[in-house]
Design an enzyme around this catalytic site. Sequence first.
Site, short mmCIF file in Angstrom:
data_model
loop_
_atom_site.label_atom_id
_atom_site.label_comp_id
_atom_site.label_asym_id
_atom_site.label_seq_id
_atom_site.Cartn_x
_atom_site.Cartn_y
_atom_site.Cartn_z
N GLU B 239 56.42 8.29 35.36
CA GLU B 239 56.09 9.59 34.75
C GLU B 239 55.64 9.27 33.33
O GLU B 239 56.39 8.68 32.55
CB GLU B 239 57.34 10.47 34.79
CG GLU B 239 57.13 11.86 34.24
CD GLU B 239 57.86 12.03 32.93
OE1 GLU B 239 57.21 11.85 31.88
OE2 GLU B 239 59.07 12.37 32.96
N CYS B 276 56.75 13.61 26.14
CA CYS B 276 55.62 13.43 27.07
C CYS B 276 55.02 14.78 27.46
O CYS B 276 53.95 14.85 28.02
CB CYS B 276 56.04 12.63 28.31
SG CYS B 276 57.49 13.26 29.11
#
Lengths: 502, 502
Positions: B239, B276
């Site tokens: 991820e 993120c």
Amino acid sequence: MTITSYNPRTGQANGAVEEMSLHEVRVVVERASGASAAVATGSPRQRRDWLHAVAAALEENTAELVELAEVETALGDTRLTSEVSRAAGQLRFYGDVAAEGSYLAATLDRPTSTTPGLARVNQPLGPVAVFGASNFPFAFGVLGNDFGSALAAGCPVVAKSHPAHPLLSDRLAEVARAALLDAEAPDGSLEMVVGYDAGLALVRDEGVAALAFTGSQAAGLALWRIANERRTVIPTYAEMGTVNPVVLTRAAAATRMEEIAEGCVGSFTLGSGQFCTKPGLVFAPAGTAAADAIGKALRQAMPRPIMLTEAIARSTAQGLEELRSAGARVVEFVEASVAGWCAPAAVLAAPIDALQDGSRLLEECFGAVAIVVEYSDIDELAAAVDRLQGSLVASVFTADDDADPDAAACLALLSPKVGRLCANDWPTGVAYTWAQQQGGPWPSTSAPSATSVGAAALDRFVRPVTYQSLREEWLPPALQAANPWNLPRRVNGVLQPVGATP
Amino acid sequence: MTITSYNPRTGQANGAVEEMSLHEVRVVVERASGASAAVATGSPRQRRDWLHAVAAALEENTAELVELAEVETALGDTRLTSEVSRAAGQLRFYGDVAAEGSYLAATLDRPTSTTPGLARVNQPLGPVAVFGASNFPFAFGVLGNDFGSALAAGCPVVAKSHPAHPLLSDRLAEVARAALLDAEAPDGSLEMVVGYDAGLALVRDEGVAALAFTGSQAAGLALWRIANERRTVIPTYAEMGTVNPVVLTRAAAATRMEEIAEGCVGSFTLGSGQFCTKPGLVFAPAGTAAADAIGKALRQAMPRPIMLTEAIARSTAQGLEELRSAGARVVEFVEASVAGWCAPAAVLAAPIDALQDGSRLLEECFGAVAIVVEYSDIDELAAAVDRLQGSLVASVFTADDDADPDAAACLALLSPKVGRLCANDWPTGVAYTWAQQQGGPWPSTSAPSATSVGAAALDRFVRPVTYQSLREEWLPPALQAANPWNLPRRVNGVLQPVGATP
């Protein structure tokens, strides 16, 4: 450039089809991309209707399709007729699975004092490139499991015409397109490309969103690598041939060796041994003369395997040579007949110590070939099984009564190595049902949690999207409070039966 | 060789930990492998108890853990204290998801006249290598989402100690192991490796069955490539950071630009912009002076972003230079302070035409940096969004009333590009619930259908096995007729609520 269609029984040409240019591939993918939104927003029930229409068209054209398939595959009218019926049944099944709606995994978390409202649903990925198998022209072909599950999940399909049955591929696409048009599916729901270079261009095309493949490890892994080198890497679902080990317990071999030997030969020679689920490696207790029994059954059956292509016939013969070089001895050998693309059939035997990392004995030999390996005890068997690669399926044969002392241990040994584990059933034959799993650990499948057969086959072609704090009217139907598609959903963590509204 | 721990506020060393030798890595993986069977056969309720025990231990040691985290990350006591609480909550959640049992997807097809009995259930993959993130030492660290979901799914975890917080990594592993021991989890349920080469050896070790990673695209894709070169390729769940686009509709910008500007700055400077899910690219209607408004809000907030590592601080400054070279102009710029590993904060503006394939503007700039891009109409916006890479998340801001004419169109544009789509919420902040999705199209995640947060995170670490024609007593508990684990199951295609027996 053309692709020539051959008759495996004679080696003579049936005709030819034109390969596509790279420009034509681009045009084809554009058409599929253009259909994506309409296919995706069609309700699951609409997509079911489209698939039922294709199924009906397959059945209506059975005689013609079987005739065409027979001259290109030599699989025989009986088998091919039942395969058309199966293919039609599969398409209806995938449509029904879509309509049931669990594959959408619709999930609603109402907002709380600390968390926002979240609503999650699976969305279709977009155009799926489908590379069908040589050995199942209907069930795993242009209109096979991958087509059915991808379209059911809301994805247009761009199939690759199979070089082993190019005329049939053409005709299948034609039949399906007419049925899809009648059923008012979007134009572009099914496209096809023809040719080797066209196939590579298809995998590389940025308009393609996923790749499904059924066939050999060499071809499947090559496509997987190409897909991994794209600018936008896409999921690759390659289901590949494996050795599919079989274990006979001591009690099984002692009490019903003859019956097992006949079953074994029936399974590994079925369809000329051209099954990715073919049992290739049989572990039998030492001192039970299992190899001789299976060899004897082969001699009695005396198959004359006609292979799908000249290359496959050659590769079976060559595989046999390689297995002998790797330490296997011939127990029984049926020579290839002279007519057409016939390959030998054989029972081999190998010492268990020969099953070492990197040995050819651990790899598939496509064709009517099985290797018998004797084990002295469960520990030796366990060590050998541990060295096997992942397989699609394995079988354990036990005593007929329920007091076989080794049954549970043998099943436990094999379970980590496969996607499907059978007890007292041969591995060939893959029912399309809710609980089916066709796909196992690497290298039997490029994605070990994926299945190419059964209800979960749809899961390969969707990805979840979660909507946070969206107003009701902005949500897709699957997530709206009124539940217009009547879906099973999970609301605030609780699974709601069909038809419940939150 | 050692890994030195540094204090980002001063750049001074806190201490050091020893790197592991490759032999030690092998020993560690062997211990995890040795625990696999016991972890897998523990019932979901047992695994819930283990995870609840670790959660309690985290909470008990909050003060000490926060103190240690603060000297290694400079994220601040308030944020770190709430992150410990979140991490504990997550572990309990994953345990509860396991105990609920839907993740097993137990499915039973009773035999019919034409099909065998088939029973399918998800099985744990085995030891999972977990590479946590620098920016969430608790929630995405050694005991973060990946640890919680992997152990919940029945897999031992081998974590990699994070070089940005090696002392905390050590202590977290110690705290968790003591709790796991008390809760009678198998020895080897949590292991850890330390060092760069040790991490590579871990990914290459044939005893590792899956890989979970949270962090930068460069590191994530490097590990994905290594995993794809193994003899036995394993699933990689990386991820990775993305630009996470935000769209302001014309009505939103016209009616509440100031409020949105403040929210935007709050979101992209949160945790020094080290999320993120940071909103990196803001699309605003032309003529609304959105860039100036956001710039003004930055000047008022005047953040002093202290970065996790010296390398990150350098890379933010360098990223800003690259963005300027790629055509962005500075709207507002907050100089890095002199003390510690501070980086600049900035609002940039770029012309929409500069968003072309390969432009640096389309890639993440980790840190407190956002780029504002003006669009003249929805068509121009659509063309620009089409060129964006896949992102974890996007947000659309609309008028407060429900008559915003552009809202639905903007949401529809962004949905294909992301795993999560927010309306009038900032993308930072990822609740752990049943409907969460943290993972989107390539290259935001290596497997676009996977999520690293939320109930479906468990699905990454299992694969289905189907049992064909097994006697009742040979089936695992999840598939036995008596349903001893009281699981939701599908029987003959029909979803059965919890507790029903077939």
